[in-house]
Design an enzyme around this catalytic site. Structure first.
Site, mmCIF file in Angstrom:
data_model
loop_
_atom_site.group_PDB
_atom_site.id
_atom_site.type_symbol
_atom_site.label_atom_id
_atom_site.label_comp_id
_atom_site.label_asym_id
_atom_site.label_seq_id
_atom_site.Cartn_x
_atom_site.Cartn_y
_atom_site.Cartn_z
ATOM 1 C CB ILE A 48 -7.955 31.015 14.804
ATOM 2 C CG1 ILE A 48 -7.557 32.294 15.540
ATOM 3 C CG2 ILE A 48 -8.918 30.173 15.650
ATOM 4 C CD1 ILE A 48 -8.717 33.229 15.838
ATOM 5 N N PRO A 49 -6.429 27.786 14.049
ATOM 6 C CG PRO A 49 -5.204 26.183 15.215
ATOM 7 C CD PRO A 49 -5.639 27.621 15.271
ATOM 8 C CB CYS A 50 -11.076 26.351 11.980
ATOM 9 S SG CYS A 50 -10.741 27.195 10.431
ATOM 10 C CG HIS A 51 -6.021 23.473 9.752
ATOM 11 N ND1 HIS A 51 -5.724 24.799 10.059
ATOM 12 C CD2 HIS A 51 -4.945 22.745 10.152
ATOM 13 C CE1 HIS A 51 -4.513 24.846 10.597
ATOM 14 N NE2 HIS A 51 -4.027 23.617 10.671
ATOM 15 N NE ARG A 52 -3.180 23.013 14.356
ATOM 16 C CZ ARG A 52 -2.427 23.938 14.932
ATOM 17 N NH1 ARG A 52 -2.737 24.393 16.141
ATOM 18 N NH2 ARG A 52 -1.358 24.400 14.328
#
Length: 150
Positions: A113-117
């Site tokens: 779940i790409p919270c870095h985005r």
């Protein structure tokens, strides 16, 4: 709960499974359980870090409030190589940017779940994963989103 450790360029990454779904991913040391789901998740994580996978296809279960789950769903919908701001997600969910930021920080399944985005209104912000902002930048560069960091 079964867990499996995967070596990545950003450090040792641990995947945890429960009831047929990935419930946690974190940096650190973990187990060496080789369930079919954990093996599939590890293979996808390795492929992601090789630049060969843009979309994870795994059963996930996010524990937490309705807002936490909604924020994780919104984050999961951000395409590879793109970013959104906390404010944009907050507007979509009828919440505040601060609440969205707290949910991003509480994301139990980073990378997948790409919270870095997710960025601040003025650009790059912190990252709750191992290595902090440096890991966030590395993940964005891997995805070709480095031009969005300024």
């Amino acid at each position: 709960m079964p867990s499996l450790t995967v070596d990545t360029p950003t450090g040792t990454f641990v995947l945890t499974e429960e009831d047929g779904a990935i419930i946690r991913a974190t940096w650190g040391l973990g187990g060496s359980d080789h369930t079919p789901l954990l093996e599939r998740a590890a293979a996808q994580v390795r492929a992601y870090f090789r630049g060969e996978l843009e979309q994870f296809e795994l059963p996930l279960k996010v524990r937490g409030s309705a807002l936490q789950r909604a924020v994780c769903d919104a984050i999961a919908a951000i395409p590879y190589g793109y970013t959104r701001t906390y404010g944009e997600i907050a507007r979509d969910l009828g919440s505040s940017a601060q609440a969205v930021g707290q949910c991003c920080g509480g994301n139990p399944i980073p990378v997948i779940i790409p919270c870095h985005r997710v960025m601040g209104a003025r650009g790059l912000t912190g990252f709750s994963g191992e290595g902090g902002v440096e890991t966030k930048v590395a993940l964005l560069r891997l995805e070709g989103a480095a031009g969005l960091l300024i």
